[in-house]
Design an enzyme around this catalytic site. Structure first.
Site, PDB file in Angstrom:
ATOM      1  N   SER A 147       6.375  11.338  -0.250  1.00  0.00           N
ATOM      2  CA  SER A 147       6.398  11.508  -1.648  1.00  0.00           C
ATOM      3  C   SER A 147       5.316  12.420  -2.156  1.00  0.00           C
ATOM      4  O   SER A 147       4.167  12.422  -1.823  1.00  0.00           O
ATOM      5  CB  SER A 147       6.544  10.200  -2.541  1.00  0.00           C
ATOM      6  OG  SER A 147       6.579  10.592  -3.929  1.00  0.00           O
ATOM      7  N   TYR A 160       4.091   1.598  -4.738  1.00  0.00           N
ATOM      8  CA  TYR A 160       4.966   2.581  -4.113  1.00  0.00           C
ATOM      9  C   TYR A 160       4.375   3.854  -3.521  1.00  0.00           C
ATOM     10  O   TYR A 160       4.435   4.253  -2.450  1.00  0.00           O
ATOM     11  CB  TYR A 160       5.905   3.170  -5.162  1.00  0.00           C
ATOM     12  CG  TYR A 160       6.915   4.149  -4.654  1.00  0.00           C
ATOM     13  CD1 TYR A 160       8.131   3.997  -3.640  1.00  0.00           C
ATOM     14  CD2 TYR A 160       6.397   5.679  -4.876  1.00  0.00           C
ATOM     15  CE1 TYR A 160       8.782   5.128  -3.312  1.00  0.00           C
ATOM     16  CE2 TYR A 160       7.337   6.714  -4.457  1.00  0.00           C
ATOM     17  CZ  TYR A 160       8.297   6.529  -3.716  1.00  0.00           C
ATOM     18  OH  TYR A 160       9.223   7.685  -3.283  1.00  0.00           O
TER      19      TYR A 160
END
Length: 255
Positions: A147, A160
């Site tokens: 990400s 996350y």
């Protein structure tokens, strides 16, 4: 051009979102694609049918990730389904795409939720690779879907972001470890992508704000990421390994 003809690929989390885009792209490129799903078998079968309708070959493999024995269950299902579809044995391309999101600042994250996001996003791909190494052929490819939040401070999703940072480190380490076998290992770092994991994009104001992160002033599509993964899976990327490749549309370049 069917650049991946004769090769077998496994895409975890391939039944939806970015994973579906990747599975369909690899199928168009000629790979026999194992479409992994956690719980939604119907969604995975829809992807299998879509790949078949486009002239490709695919099959579904179900296994819940983030639970004890998940990697073993995934590979057992893969082996059985591959044999049933005449694919022989072994694997050429592994895409670790499956993952879950988790929002919350450091003072808001419960311990159980922290453990869960690490179990799915970090522990599962680690052991999927570990148990898959004897199946992965020399000259193969591993692509980890990370990400863009690993490039910037992202306090509202700290746990996350940490999981994706761990995935980047795993990428670098595996590239060194598997280089002697001719296996490349790379990570792709998407930004905001228009999938069902981001339902908040339905709000016009939120979507406009998200589009503003990118240098192109738009929200990413699954195909934008899938095309980058397809490159890394191809022979054209034979000299690229250990890289965390940004695929966020130039998000936050000016920050």
């Amino acid at each position: 051009m069917r650049t991946l003809a004769g090769r077998t690929a496994l895409v975890t989390g391939g039944s939806r979102g970015i994973g579906r885009g990747i599975a369909e792209r690899l199928g168009r490129d000629g790979a026999l694609v194992a479409v992994h799903y956690g719980r939604d078998a119907e969604a995975a079968e829809q992807v299998v049918k879509a790949i078949g309708a486009a002239g490709g070959r695919a099959f579904a493999v179900g296994a819940e990730l983030g639970v004890p024995g998940d990697a073993q269950a995934l590979w057992a299902g893969f082996d059985a389904a591959l044999a049933a579809h005449g694919g022989g044995e072994g694997l050429d391309i592994l895409v670790n795409n499956a993952g879950i999101g988790q929002y919350g600042r450091i003072h808001e994250v419960a311990e159980a939720d922290f453990d869960r996001v690490f179990a799915v996003n970090v522990k599962a791909p680690f052991f999927v690779v570990q148990h898959g190494l004897d199946r992965l052929r020399d000259g193969g490819r591993i692509v980890n879907v990370s990400s863009g939040v690993t490039r910037v401070a992202f306090p509202t999703a700290v746990s996350y972001a940490m999981t994706k940072g761990a995935l980047n480190t795993l990428t670098l380490t595996l590239a060194q470890e598997l280089g002697p076998r001719g296996i490349t290992v790379n990570a792709v770092l998407p930004g905001v992508v228009d999938t069902d994991i981001n339902p908040w994009l339905a709000d016009p104001q939120a979507r406009a704000a998200a589009a503003g992160y990118s240098a192109f002033d738009r929200v990413g599509e699954a195909a934008d990421v899938a095309d980058v993964v397809a490159f890394l899976a191809s022979d054209d990327a034979r000299w690229v390994t250990g890289q965390n490749l940004d695929a966020s549309g130039g998000s936050n370049l000016g920050v």
